[in-house]
Design a protein around this motif. Structure first.
Motif, PDB file in Angstrom:
ATOM      1  N   ALA A 121      52.076  77.821  28.701  1.00  0.00           N
ATOM      2  CA  ALA A 121      50.981  78.007  29.665  1.00  0.00           C
ATOM      3  C   ALA A 121      50.342  76.674  30.019  1.00  0.00           C
ATOM      4  O   ALA A 121      50.041  76.406  31.194  1.00  0.00           O
ATOM      5  N   ARG A 122      50.134  75.816  29.023  1.00  0.00           N
ATOM      6  CA  ARG A 122      49.540  74.502  29.301  1.00  0.00           C
ATOM      7  C   ARG A 122      50.478  73.665  30.166  1.00  0.00           C
ATOM      8  O   ARG A 122      50.027  72.963  31.073  1.00  0.00           O
ATOM      9  N   GLY A 178      51.125  70.572  21.681  1.00  0.00           N
ATOM     10  CA  GLY A 178      51.693  71.885  21.366  1.00  0.00           C
ATOM     11  C   GLY A 178      53.209  71.842  21.304  1.00  0.00           C
ATOM     12  O   GLY A 178      53.825  72.450  20.425  1.00  0.00           O
ATOM     13  N   SER A 202      48.381  64.714  25.820  1.00  0.00           N
ATOM     14  CA  SER A 202      47.792  65.945  26.333  1.00  0.00           C
ATOM     15  C   SER A 202      47.952  67.072  25.320  1.00  0.00           C
ATOM     16  O   SER A 202      48.773  67.020  24.402  1.00  0.00           O
ATOM     17  N   ARG A 203      47.137  68.127  25.536  1.00  0.00           N
ATOM     18  CA  ARG A 203      47.219  69.289  24.651  1.00  0.00           C
ATOM     19  C   ARG A 203      48.570  69.966  24.775  1.00  0.00           C
ATOM     20  O   ARG A 203      49.116  70.475  23.791  1.00  0.00           O
ATOM     21  N   ALA A 204      49.150  69.994  25.989  1.00  0.00           N
ATOM     22  CA  ALA A 204      50.479  70.579  26.164  1.00  0.00           C
ATOM     23  C   ALA A 204      51.507  69.791  25.371  1.00  0.00           C
ATOM     24  O   ALA A 204      52.406  70.351  24.740  1.00  0.00           O
ATOM     25  N   LEU A 247      50.195  74.872  33.634  1.00  0.00           N
ATOM     26  CA  LEU A 247      48.916  74.449  34.218  1.00  0.00           C
ATOM     27  C   LEU A 247      48.958  72.976  34.601  1.00  0.00           C
ATOM     28  O   LEU A 247      48.454  72.585  35.670  1.00  0.00           O
ATOM     29  N   VAL A 248      49.563  72.152  33.756  1.00  0.00           N
ATOM     30  CA  VAL A 248      49.677  70.722  34.070  1.00  0.00           C
ATOM     31  C   VAL A 248      50.506  70.522  35.327  1.00  0.00           C
ATOM     32  O   VAL A 248      50.180  69.702  36.193  1.00  0.00           O
ATOM     33  N   GLU A 263      51.205  79.356  24.311  1.00  0.00           N
ATOM     34  CA  GLU A 263      50.146  78.442  24.730  1.00  0.00           C
ATOM     35  C   GLU A 263      50.716  77.132  25.259  1.00  0.00           C
ATOM     36  O   GLU A 263      50.216  76.575  26.243  1.00  0.00           O
ATOM     37  N   SER A 264      51.778  76.649  24.624  1.00  0.00           N
ATOM     38  CA  SER A 264      52.400  75.405  25.094  1.00  0.00           C
ATOM     39  C   SER A 264      52.996  75.580  26.481  1.00  0.00           C
ATOM     40  O   SER A 264      52.842  74.720  27.358  1.00  0.00           O
TER      41      SER A 264
END
Length: 416
Positions: A164-165, A7, A2-4, A168-169, A161-162
């Motif tokens: 926040a992701r 990051g 995942s993007r998280a 969100l996950v 950003e990490s």
């Protein structure tokens, strides 16, 4: 991955790179100072002390030490670097690693002044060792500080950003778990209702026939204990079956009226990020159980469609008691769809849900009306006539009216 996760890996790699940078600059400075031949013993001991203190800081960071401990560690590390600078100018470039540590460990209002102080120490030490200041002596530490500030800004943005992701996950995972639990609960309730209907239509009817047959046999023959026992057993089985049917009735309506059950369904919808409101219009009264069950199930299905497809911010559920009918309106401000082609829009479902709602209402003589326009929301109205003689304007049982291109607000209701 995942993007998280990517990051987080980038942040971990950046921290490891900082450790490698500090160790490399310290080793280079120690090597050059040793090669110069001056104060070798002092340089070696001080270098080992600084390296050991840096290792202590790495251990403290794994234990999430407080801000005060981090500040104390940084002050002692800076003092050790200043001592190395006094012994040899070769350690001046260690200031770059200290810039990064100062900007990351301290808040911005203290990090920038701290970086300026470290720059001043580096410039002063260079001037003292070289016997004066020149452009290279000043610009080198200044440019190093500027690069460190840019790197730290990028680091902090990546970290935000990490985080926040990751948040969100977590929210998406929790929402999926709640949705799965709701679907399981709805499936269980639907199966309970189906079993109740099956038992009522089969076992209970058969037991009633047995009782009638036993009565006829008892009247035609000599009354005997066997017939009385059989009738008594059949009556007991019938009563047990009725109790089972009552136990399998929808759990939401057990001990509750329809308004209370709908209010609970609306409250459950708020858990999915939708601003849901419930309004009761008219004088409430008791409803036949099949009517209450049908309206409850239609409302739950409509709210499920709002959660899954509408992308709505607000939904209003209105229960209206009329002289000859009872009506439930579900109006949302979502993306809407073309009722003539419910499966054409990517945001809409297959249209099977609307068909199921209409079929359920048909069982109690109700009518389903769907009003929607793409981009302007959707309103669903379920009306069931009450057993009042002479109710005018009733639609045929089970009819579904789809109204495209009209206002997505049911008659008499305000758009949410």
């Amino acid at each position: 991955m995942s993007r998280a996760g990517r990051g987080q890996d980038a942040l971990t790699l950046l921290r490891r790179a900082e450790h490698v940078l500090f160790a490399a600059l310290l080793a280079i400075g120690a090597g050059e100072a040793w090669a110069d031949g001056g104060h070798r013993a002092a340089v070696l001991l001080t270098t080992l002390a600084v390296a050991a203190w840096y290792a202590v800081g790495m251990a403290l960071s794994r234990r999430a030490a407080g801000v005060r401990m981090a500040l104390l560690w940084l002050v002692v590390l800076t003092a050790g670097w200043t001592a190395l600078l006094a012994l040899s100018l070769s350690f001046v470039w260690l200031a770059f690693a200290l810039y990064l540590l100062c900007l990351q460990l301290l808040p911005p209002r203290a990090g920038l002044p701290g970086t300026a102080a470290l720059t001043a120490i580096a410039v002063a030490a260079s001037g003292a060792h070289r016997g004066g200041l020149d452009s290279g002596t000043v610009l080198g530490p200044v440019f190093g500080a500027a690069v460190a500030i840019v790197i730290t800004a990028v680091y902090r943005r990546l970290r935000r950003e990490s985080e926040a992701r990751a948040a969100l996950v977590r929210e998406l995972t929790q929402a999926q778990e709640r949705l799965a639990a709701t679907e399981r609960r709805e499936g269980i309730l639907a199966e309970r209702e189906r079993l109740a209907r099956e038992i009522h239509d089969t076992v209970a009817q058969n037991l009633s026939s047995i009782i009638l047959l036993l009565r006829s046999a008892r009247d035609a023959a000599d009354p005997g204990p066997q017939l009385e026992i059989a009738e008594h057993a059949a009556r007991g089985a019938l009563e047990d079956t009725r109790r089972l049917v009552r136990a399998l009735a929808p759990a939401e309506l057990t001990g509750r009226s329809l308004p209370e059950a709908l209010a609970r369904a609306v409250a459950d919808a708020r858990h999915f990020g939708v601003e849901a409101r419930f309004v009761v219009d008219g004088e409430t009264g008791p409803l036949p159980t099949p009517v209450a069950v049908a309206l409850l199930r239609v409302t739950q299905a409509a709210l499920a469609n709002v959660r899954a497809h509408a992308r709505a911010a607000t939904v209003v559920v209105t229960l209206a008691f009329q002289p000859a009918a009872v009506r439930v309106d579900v109006a949302d401000d979502g993306v809407g769809f073309d009722p003539r082609h419910p499966a054409a829009s990517p945001s809409s479902g297959t249209g099977l849900g609307l068909s199921a709602m209409s079929s359920r209402l048909a069982e109690v003589g109700g009518v389903l009306v769907v009003e929607s326009t793409p981009g302007e929301g959707t309103a669903i109205s379920a009306t069931v006539p009450l057993p009042v003689a002479g109710a005018p304007g009733a639609s045929p049982a089970g009819e579904t009216t789809l109204v495209p291109g009209t206002s997505p607000v049911a008659a008499g209701e305000a758009r949410p």
